[in-house]
Design a protein around this motif. Sequence first.
Motif, PDB file in Angstrom:
ATOM      1  N   ASN A 309       0.827  -1.216   0.000  1.00 28.70           N
ATOM      2  CA  ASN A 309       0.000   0.000   0.000  1.00 28.70           C
ATOM      3  C   ASN A 309       0.856   1.259   0.000  1.00 28.70           C
ATOM      4  O   ASN A 309       0.538   2.241  -0.659  1.00 28.70           O
ATOM      5  CB  ASN A 309      -0.943   0.012   1.216  1.00 28.70           C
ATOM      6  CG  ASN A 309      -2.118  -0.929   1.000  1.00 28.70           C
ATOM      7  OD1 ASN A 309      -2.478  -1.214  -0.146  1.00 28.70           O
ATOM      8  ND2 ASN A 309      -2.686  -1.421   2.081  1.00 28.70           N
ATOM      9  N   PHE A 310       1.943   1.180   0.747  1.00 27.05           N
ATOM     10  CA  PHE A 310       2.856   2.326   0.798  1.00 27.05           C
ATOM     11  C   PHE A 310       3.433   2.599  -0.595  1.00 27.05           C
ATOM     12  O   PHE A 310       3.433   3.737  -1.074  1.00 27.05           O
ATOM     13  CB  PHE A 310       3.977   2.042   1.810  1.00 27.05           C
ATOM     14  CG  PHE A 310       5.009   3.126   1.890  1.00 27.05           C
ATOM     15  CD1 PHE A 310       4.777   4.291   2.588  1.00 27.05           C
ATOM     16  CD2 PHE A 310       6.230   2.978   1.239  1.00 27.05           C
ATOM     17  CE1 PHE A 310       5.728   5.300   2.650  1.00 27.05           C
ATOM     18  CE2 PHE A 310       7.192   3.980   1.286  1.00 27.05           C
ATOM     19  CZ  PHE A 310       6.933   5.142   2.002  1.00 27.05           C
ATOM     20  N   LEU A 311       3.900   1.532  -1.257  1.00 28.55           N
ATOM     21  CA  LEU A 311       4.526   1.696  -2.578  1.00 28.55           C
ATOM     22  C   LEU A 311       3.549   2.274  -3.598  1.00 28.55           C
ATOM     23  O   LEU A 311       3.898   3.176  -4.361  1.00 28.55           O
ATOM     24  CB  LEU A 311       5.068   0.361  -3.101  1.00 28.55           C
ATOM     25  CG  LEU A 311       6.247  -0.269  -2.357  1.00 28.55           C
ATOM     26  CD1 LEU A 311       6.725  -1.503  -3.099  1.00 28.55           C
ATOM     27  CD2 LEU A 311       7.401   0.707  -2.192  1.00 28.55           C
ATOM     28  N   ILE A 312       2.314   1.756  -3.599  1.00 25.36           N
ATOM     29  CA  ILE A 312       1.377   2.234  -4.629  1.00 25.36           C
ATOM     30  C   ILE A 312       0.810   3.610  -4.276  1.00 25.36           C
ATOM     31  O   ILE A 312       0.209   4.261  -5.122  1.00 25.36           O
ATOM     32  CB  ILE A 312       0.247   1.209  -4.938  1.00 25.36           C
ATOM     33  CG1 ILE A 312      -0.570   0.904  -3.696  1.00 25.36           C
ATOM     34  CG2 ILE A 312       0.809  -0.066  -5.542  1.00 25.36           C
ATOM     35  CD1 ILE A 312      -1.693  -0.102  -3.957  1.00 25.36           C
ATOM     36  N   SER A 313       1.038   4.061  -3.042  1.00 25.20           N
ATOM     37  CA  SER A 313       0.560   5.399  -2.661  1.00 25.20           C
ATOM     38  C   SER A 313       1.550   6.502  -3.015  1.00 25.20           C
ATOM     39  O   SER A 313       1.212   7.682  -2.985  1.00 25.20           O
ATOM     40  CB  SER A 313       0.285   5.449  -1.159  1.00 25.20           C
ATOM     41  OG  SER A 313      -0.597   4.414  -0.801  1.00 25.20           O
ATOM     42  N   LEU A 314       2.773   6.111  -3.324  1.00 26.30           N
ATOM     43  CA  LEU A 314       3.766   7.120  -3.703  1.00 26.30           C
ATOM     44  C   LEU A 314       3.410   7.680  -5.077  1.00 26.30           C
ATOM     45  O   LEU A 314       3.017   6.932  -5.970  1.00 26.30           O
ATOM     46  CB  LEU A 314       5.165   6.496  -3.742  1.00 26.30           C
ATOM     47  CG  LEU A 314       5.785   6.094  -2.408  1.00 26.30           C
ATOM     48  CD1 LEU A 314       6.977   5.172  -2.645  1.00 26.30           C
ATOM     49  CD2 LEU A 314       6.212   7.310  -1.600  1.00 26.30           C
ATOM     50  N   LYS A 315       3.546   8.990  -5.243  1.00 28.69           N
ATOM     51  CA  LYS A 315       3.190   9.598  -6.532  1.00 28.69           C
ATOM     52  C   LYS A 315       4.430  10.048  -7.318  1.00 28.69           C
ATOM     53  O   LYS A 315       4.535   9.842  -8.513  1.00 28.69           O
ATOM     54  CB  LYS A 315       2.289  10.819  -6.315  1.00 28.69           C
ATOM     55  CG  LYS A 315       0.914  10.470  -5.740  1.00 28.69           C
ATOM     56  CD  LYS A 315       0.002   9.916  -6.838  1.00 28.69           C
ATOM     57  CE  LYS A 315      -1.371   9.540  -6.294  1.00 28.69           C
ATOM     58  NZ  LYS A 315      -1.330   8.458  -5.290  1.00 28.69           N
ATOM     59  N   LEU A 316       5.354  10.688  -6.610  1.00 31.92           N
ATOM     60  CA  LEU A 316       6.542  11.248  -7.253  1.00 31.92           C
ATOM     61  C   LEU A 316       7.646  10.187  -7.308  1.00 31.92           C
ATOM     62  O   LEU A 316       8.317   9.996  -8.323  1.00 31.92           O
ATOM     63  CB  LEU A 316       6.996  12.458  -6.426  1.00 31.92           C
ATOM     64  CG  LEU A 316       8.162  13.284  -6.906  1.00 31.92           C
ATOM     65  CD1 LEU A 316       7.842  13.944  -8.236  1.00 31.92           C
ATOM     66  CD2 LEU A 316       8.504  14.353  -5.856  1.00 31.92           C
ATOM     67  N   ILE A 317       7.810   9.511  -6.196  1.00 29.80           N
ATOM     68  CA  ILE A 317       8.837   8.478  -6.075  1.00 29.80           C
ATOM     69  C   ILE A 317       8.273   7.190  -6.669  1.00 29.80           C
ATOM     70  O   ILE A 317       7.168   6.791  -6.328  1.00 29.80           O
ATOM     71  CB  ILE A 317       9.194   8.252  -4.590  1.00 29.80           C
ATOM     72  CG1 ILE A 317       9.704   9.568  -3.978  1.00 29.80           C
ATOM     73  CG2 ILE A 317      10.206   7.131  -4.435  1.00 29.80           C
ATOM     74  CD1 ILE A 317       9.866   9.525  -2.472  1.00 29.80           C
ATOM     75  N   GLY A 318       9.035   6.580  -7.577  1.00 32.92           N
ATOM     76  CA  GLY A 318       8.526   5.385  -8.242  1.00 32.92           C
ATOM     77  C   GLY A 318       9.107   4.119  -7.663  1.00 32.92           C
ATOM     78  O   GLY A 318      10.300   4.065  -7.386  1.00 32.92           O
ATOM     79  N   PRO A 319       8.267   3.074  -7.491  1.00 38.13           N
ATOM     80  CA  PRO A 319       8.845   1.777  -7.173  1.00 38.13           C
ATOM     81  C   PRO A 319       9.515   1.242  -8.438  1.00 38.13           C
ATOM     82  O   PRO A 319       8.862   1.148  -9.477  1.00 38.13           O
ATOM     83  CB  PRO A 319       7.647   0.905  -6.777  1.00 38.13           C
ATOM     84  CG  PRO A 319       6.435   1.743  -6.959  1.00 38.13           C
ATOM     85  CD  PRO A 319       6.807   3.019  -7.640  1.00 38.13           C
TER      86      PRO A 319
END
Length: 376
Positions: A309-319
């Motif tokens: 959830n944390f990863l998919i909530s990032l907008k600027l920073i990409g997994p």
Amino acid sequence: MRKNTACVHAGTIKCKDFPGVTSPIYTSSAWGFIDPEDKPYYPRYFNVPNHDAAAEKLCALENGEQGLVFGSGMAAITTTLLTFLEQGNHAIFQNGLYGGTIHHITTDLPKFGIDYSFVDARNTEAIEEAIRPETKILYIETPSNPLLTITDIEAVAAIAGKHKLLTLIDNTFATPINQNPMDLGMDMVLHSGTKFLGGHNDMSAGAVVSRKELIEKIHESALTLGGSLDANACYLLERSLKTLSLRVQRQNENAMKIAAFLSEHEKVDNVYYPGLETHPGHEIAKRQMKGFGGMLSFELKGDRRDVRNFLISLKLIGPAMSLGGVETIVCVPADTSHVYLSPEEREVLGIKDQLIRVSVGIEDADDLIADLEKAF
Ligand SMILES: *Cc1c(COP(=O)(O)O)cnc(C)c1O
């Protein structure tokens, strides 16, 4: 030349016919050749002008005499190891090296009758205990992936000197701006140029820098192992290195700010960054590094679902996989670099499922922190 100047000017090819300020790109793979005593030029011979330009700049940055530029970091690493190791030899490697390097050691070296040991290189007694009469090489990586453990380079070089071992270091995470291992006694410095040296998440390259006589030996093996980099990519690497110092300075600053932010955050368990006074390797890092680098990792409080959830909530920073570029990216080592290890093996290395690795880019730190805060 000092470092900022070397980034810009070292190695630049001066063309007499067309006096451009940047190096021309010599794309030719066929070079004029008549007399046997002439020097044969050929891309796989690691000797075309754009190869030499990139290698010369890297030498200036690493304080080495000579260098070779490869098609990938792994090409540089495997070619160098296979140059110096032969049947019956033994090599000592630090625990927790880059995954590709571990894979090469454990799957390829035994095919040639080369034995190896992995040790906790922070423990100098463990290194000494692993040394055998047939030990040839001592290989470290600091800061390491993904927990940013710090190995005392001078201590390792001292042990190697006593036992006449060749020393190699993977300096990818530190970059030559933050750490110059040859000044601290290492024999050979390896880099994945795909990471900070290229710096824009858009190229593959590798390099080794060392003294002249060692590079000449590696060159002999490199000619037939064939991991050379083509002239266009050599030029791209040379061009990228012009801004290395600027990029890395910003990455150092941003990483420090993000590490401080994460350390205070209620959703975060542990932060691994050598710039933090709480990091067990901080004092050594302060001694041997000029900056603490753009890599850090932290444990998110929660389970795997929370991590996702944390990863998919990032907008600027990409997994994303990889690291060292101008874009800030994150990855979960348990799912990427260390996915092939069993949960027990990861446990031994201290890599939890909730560990998130951050490759900090050159954006505004406040925007990065705001993105992290929203995802938390
Ligand atoms: C990526 C990486 C490598 C391998 O480099 P490639 O360019 O992917 O072959 C080696 N060491 C470290 C520390 C790396 O991060």
